[in-house]
Design a protein around this motif. Structure first.
Motif, PDB file in Angstrom:
ATOM      1  N   GLY A   1       0.846  -1.074   0.154  1.00  0.00           N
ATOM      2  CA  GLY A   1       0.109   0.091  -0.084  1.00  0.00           C
ATOM      3  C   GLY A   1       0.825   1.333   0.130  1.00  0.00           C
ATOM      4  N   HIS A   2       0.423   2.189   1.009  1.00  0.00           N
ATOM      5  CA  HIS A   2       1.077   3.661   0.920  1.00  0.00           C
ATOM      6  C   HIS A   2       2.369   3.501   1.738  1.00  0.00           C
ATOM      7  CE1 HIS A   2       0.947   7.767   0.105  1.00  0.00           C
ATOM      8  NE2 HIS A   2       0.942   8.214   1.382  1.00  0.00           N
ATOM      9  N   GLY A   3       3.554   2.987   1.089  1.00  0.00           N
ATOM     10  CA  GLY A   3       4.770   2.950   1.807  1.00  0.00           C
ATOM     11  C   GLY A   3       5.718   2.507   0.798  1.00  0.00           C
ATOM     12  N   ALA A   4       6.761   1.953   1.413  1.00  0.00           N
ATOM     13  CA  ALA A   4       8.028   1.504   0.723  1.00  0.00           C
ATOM     14  C   ALA A   4       8.342   0.280   0.787  1.00  0.00           C
ATOM     15  CB  ALA A   4       9.404   2.198   1.008  1.00  0.00           C
ATOM     16  N   PRO A   5       8.566  -0.615  -0.508  1.00  0.00           N
ATOM     17  CA  PRO A   5       8.739  -2.020  -0.437  1.00  0.00           C
ATOM     18  C   PRO A   5      10.216  -2.246   0.386  1.00  0.00           C
ATOM     19  CG  PRO A   5       9.320  -1.301  -2.362  1.00  0.00           C
ATOM     20  CD  PRO A   5       8.725  -0.124  -1.757  1.00  0.00           C
ATOM     21  N   GLN A   6      10.396  -3.401   0.927  1.00  0.00           N
ATOM     22  CA  GLN A   6      11.663  -3.623   1.703  1.00  0.00           C
ATOM     23  C   GLN A   6      12.780  -3.727   0.500  1.00  0.00           C
ATOM     24  OE1 GLN A   6      11.755  -7.659   3.149  1.00  0.00           O
ATOM     25  NE2 GLN A   6      13.631  -7.288   4.261  1.00  0.00           N
ATOM     26  N   GLY A   7      13.728  -2.908   0.938  1.00  0.00           N
ATOM     27  CA  GLY A   7      15.120  -2.841   0.230  1.00  0.00           C
ATOM     28  C   GLY A   7      14.936  -1.456  -0.857  1.00  0.00           C
ATOM     29  N   TRP A   8      14.082  -0.801  -0.314  1.00  0.00           N
ATOM     30  CA  TRP A   8      13.805   0.411  -1.492  1.00  0.00           C
ATOM     31  C   TRP A   8      14.786   1.429  -1.414  1.00  0.00           C
ATOM     32  CZ3 TRP A   8      13.170   5.782   0.382  1.00  0.00           C
ATOM     33  CH2 TRP A   8      13.048   6.750  -0.883  1.00  0.00           C
ATOM     34  N   ALA A   9      15.277   1.573  -0.146  1.00  0.00           N
ATOM     35  CA  ALA A   9      16.784   2.502  -0.099  1.00  0.00           C
ATOM     36  C   ALA A   9      17.791   2.136  -0.728  1.00  0.00           C
ATOM     37  CB  ALA A   9      16.904   2.946   1.485  1.00  0.00           C
ATOM     38  N   VAL A  10      17.890   0.923  -0.634  1.00  0.00           N
ATOM     39  CA  VAL A  10      19.340   0.051  -1.377  1.00  0.00           C
ATOM     40  C   VAL A  10      18.898   0.317  -2.733  1.00  0.00           C
ATOM     41  CG1 VAL A  10      20.574  -1.738  -1.786  1.00  0.00           C
ATOM     42  CG2 VAL A  10      19.856  -1.419   0.447  1.00  0.00           C
ATOM     43  N   ARG A  11      18.025   0.135  -3.215  1.00  0.00           N
ATOM     44  CA  ARG A  11      17.742   0.171  -4.758  1.00  0.00           C
ATOM     45  C   ARG A  11      17.868   1.486  -4.991  1.00  0.00           C
ATOM     46  NH1 ARG A  11      15.669  -4.731  -6.851  1.00  0.00           N
ATOM     47  NH2 ARG A  11      15.059  -6.089  -5.080  1.00  0.00           N
ATOM     48  N   VAL A  12      17.214   2.471  -4.447  1.00  0.00           N
ATOM     49  CA  VAL A  12      17.309   3.832  -4.947  1.00  0.00           C
ATOM     50  C   VAL A  12      18.937   4.079  -4.826  1.00  0.00           C
ATOM     51  CG1 VAL A  12      17.022   6.187  -4.134  1.00  0.00           C
ATOM     52  CG2 VAL A  12      15.038   4.633  -4.197  1.00  0.00           C
ATOM     53  N   MET A  13      19.425   3.900  -3.983  1.00  0.00           N
ATOM     54  CA  MET A  13      20.985   4.306  -4.025  1.00  0.00           C
ATOM     55  C   MET A  13      21.809   3.581  -4.931  1.00  0.00           C
ATOM     56  SD  MET A  13      21.230   6.807  -1.859  1.00  0.00           S
ATOM     57  CE  MET A  13      22.955   7.114  -2.127  1.00  0.00           C
ATOM     58  N   ASP A  14      21.587   2.402  -5.097  1.00  0.00           N
ATOM     59  CA  ASP A  14      21.971   1.797  -6.256  1.00  0.00           C
ATOM     60  C   ASP A  14      22.083   2.516  -7.690  1.00  0.00           C
ATOM     61  OD1 ASP A  14      23.445  -0.097  -4.672  1.00  0.00           O
ATOM     62  OD2 ASP A  14      21.977  -1.691  -5.093  1.00  0.00           O
ATOM     63  N   TRP A  15      20.634   2.591  -7.785  1.00  0.00           N
ATOM     64  CA  TRP A  15      20.250   3.286  -9.241  1.00  0.00           C
ATOM     65  C   TRP A  15      20.756   4.803  -9.311  1.00  0.00           C
ATOM     66  CZ3 TRP A  15      17.223   7.943  -9.252  1.00  0.00           C
ATOM     67  CH2 TRP A  15      16.949   8.021 -10.358  1.00  0.00           C
ATOM     68  N   PHE A  16      20.669   5.567  -7.950  1.00  0.00           N
ATOM     69  CA  PHE A  16      21.581   6.788  -8.135  1.00  0.00           C
ATOM     70  C   PHE A  16      23.071   6.833  -8.322  1.00  0.00           C
ATOM     71  CE2 PHE A  16      23.117  10.160  -5.070  1.00  0.00           C
ATOM     72  CZ  PHE A  16      23.241  11.128  -5.864  1.00  0.00           C
ATOM     73  N   GLU A  17      23.571   5.927  -7.824  1.00  0.00           N
ATOM     74  CA  GLU A  17      25.064   5.644  -8.229  1.00  0.00           C
ATOM     75  C   GLU A  17      25.338   5.122  -9.382  1.00  0.00           C
ATOM     76  OE1 GLU A  17      27.101   5.891  -3.788  1.00  0.00           O
ATOM     77  OE2 GLU A  17      26.625   3.971  -4.370  1.00  0.00           O
ATOM     78  N   GLY A  18      24.392   4.492 -10.375  1.00  0.00           N
ATOM     79  CA  GLY A  18      24.746   3.807 -11.567  1.00  0.00           C
ATOM     80  C   GLY A  18      24.828   2.520 -11.469  1.00  0.00           C
ATOM     81  N   LYS A  19      24.352   1.860 -10.579  1.00  0.00           N
ATOM     82  CA  LYS A  19      24.565   0.261 -10.493  1.00  0.00           C
ATOM     83  C   LYS A  19      23.390  -0.474 -10.922  1.00  0.00           C
ATOM     84  CE  LYS A  19      27.485   1.267  -6.471  1.00  0.00           C
ATOM     85  NZ  LYS A  19      27.772   0.940  -4.959  1.00  0.00           N
ATOM     86  N   GLY A  20      22.469   0.114 -11.328  1.00  0.00           N
ATOM     87  CA  GLY A  20      21.363  -0.681 -11.896  1.00  0.00           C
ATOM     88  C   GLY A  20      20.463  -0.945 -10.981  1.00  0.00           C
ATOM     89  N   LEU A  21      19.215  -1.789 -11.426  1.00  0.00           N
ATOM     90  CA  LEU A  21      18.080  -2.241 -10.594  1.00  0.00           C
ATOM     91  C   LEU A  21      18.207  -3.585 -10.383  1.00  0.00           C
ATOM     92  CD1 LEU A  21      15.108   0.702 -11.464  1.00  0.00           C
ATOM     93  CD2 LEU A  21      16.669   0.501  -9.197  1.00  0.00           C
ATOM     94  N   ASP A  22      18.730  -4.323 -11.645  1.00  0.00           N
ATOM     95  CA  ASP A  22      18.613  -5.568 -11.293  1.00  0.00           C
ATOM     96  C   ASP A  22      19.873  -6.299 -12.102  1.00  0.00           C
ATOM     97  OD1 ASP A  22      16.180  -5.049 -14.034  1.00  0.00           O
ATOM     98  OD2 ASP A  22      18.254  -5.408 -14.210  1.00  0.00           O
ATOM     99  N   PRO A  23      19.844  -7.614 -12.217  1.00  0.00           N
ATOM    100  CA  PRO A  23      21.291  -8.139 -12.865  1.00  0.00           C
ATOM    101  C   PRO A  23      21.536  -7.710 -14.330  1.00  0.00           C
ATOM    102  CG  PRO A  23      20.032  -9.926 -11.599  1.00  0.00           C
ATOM    103  CD  PRO A  23      19.111  -8.616 -11.781  1.00  0.00           C
ATOM    104  N   GLU A  24      20.533  -7.100 -15.051  1.00  0.00           N
ATOM    105  CA  GLU A  24      20.754  -6.589 -16.363  1.00  0.00           C
ATOM    106  C   GLU A  24      21.091  -5.255 -16.384  1.00  0.00           C
ATOM    107  OE1 GLU A  24      17.653  -7.600 -19.064  1.00  0.00           O
ATOM    108  OE2 GLU A  24      17.057  -9.410 -18.093  1.00  0.00           O
ATOM    109  N   GLY A  25      21.083  -4.667 -15.297  1.00  0.00           N
ATOM    110  CA  GLY A  25      21.345  -2.955 -15.135  1.00  0.00           C
ATOM    111  C   GLY A  25      20.047  -2.368 -15.290  1.00  0.00           C
TER     112      GLY A  25
END
Length: 274
Positions: free
Chosen positions: A250-274
């Motif tokens: 619902g109205h909130g963040a899924p588990q691991g949201w912060a890690v995914r956001v920071m990975d994307w921000f730093e150019g590390k992609g969101l999944d194994p394919e980038g």
């Protein structure tokens, strides 16, 4: 002698950093903010996070995004939404039909950023602007109307409000996250006061940004899945980068949201394919 003076001046400058803790906000014209510094001698940049409506910046100092940003060497900043004479006093000046505010946060957030840089000495580095709910909606507004404020934008559970903007000023990098079962800010939006005020449609918000980024195709160039998370990637546009992450909650963040956001921000992609 020169070394001694340098150490002395550094010591004398420390009080300028003696604010920002949970119970000691830093004051700037028009409001205040909270801040936490990483252990890194030279911070990599700044992560600013806007709270949801009715909340306070101090509560974000212990958030997952704060922990992740600090661990990676970024200054973490959490401003306070303040509209003292309005019905919702801890809010952001989200653009929308019939909405009026005491403070325009398009002016306030740059003041906060300038003060953070002055207090910390961080002159460069990358900047991420994230936000939840009403804070997420204002992240969309900043990305659209002040695209140069940050290097990347990460709104969570909030998008444009009606009337939607006709267009945005420049392409941006934006990673939007939303819950499939969000009833507070549904993906299609909802109205208040008999239609006097209307939350915008996330899909319509994404369409506006695709046009700004020069995405020739409506559909993303790639989709990906990880467990119960669904991703859509618009990375083949003329400029910028748009990602959508949908989760079953619902109205909130899924588990691991912060890690995914920071990975994307730093150019590390969101999944194994980038």
């Amino acid at each position: 002698m020169t070394r001694i003076l340098a150490v002395l001046f550094a010591f004398l400058s420390l009080p300028a950093l003696a604010c920002g803790a949970r119970d000691d906000a830093c004051a700037v014209p028009g409001g205040s903010y909270h801040m936490a510094l990483p252990e890194a001698a030279v911070p990599k940049g700044i992560v600013m996070h806007l709270h949801g409506g009715g909340a306070r910046g101090q509560g974000l100092l212990t958030s997952g995004l704060a922990r992740e940003a600090l661990a990676r060497g970024y200054v973490f900043v959490a401003p306070n939404g303040e509209q003292p004479t309005r019905r919702f006093k801890r809010d952001w000046s989200v653009r929308g039909k019939g909405l009026e505010y005491d403070r325009q946060d398009f002016e306030f957030l740059p003041d906060v950023m300038a003060d953070v840089r002055a207090r910390t000495g961080v002159e460069g580095g990358s900047v991420l602007l994230a936000g939840f709910s009403r804070g997420g909606s204002f992240v969309w507004d900043m990305a659209c109307q002040m695209p140069g404020f940050a290097d990347a934008y990460a709104p969570l559970a909030g998008a444009f409000w009606d009337d939607l903007p006709a267009g945005c000023d420049a392409p941006v990098r934006l990673f939007h996250t939303h819950g499939w079962n969000d009833r507070v800010v549904p993906l299609e939006g909802r109205s208040f006061g008999g239609g006097a005020v209307v939350q915008g449609d996330v899909w319509a918000s994404l369409k506006i940004l695709r046009e700004t980024n020069g995405c020739d195709a409506r559909q993303p160039e790639r989709n990906s899945f990880e467990g119960d998370l669904w991703f859509r990637h618009w990375t083949d546009c003329a400029a910028g980068d748009i990602r959508l992450m949908l989760h079953p909650g619902g109205h909130g963040a899924p588990q691991g949201w912060a890690v995914r956001v920071m990975d994307w921000f730093e150019g590390k992609g969101l999944d194994p394919e980038g």
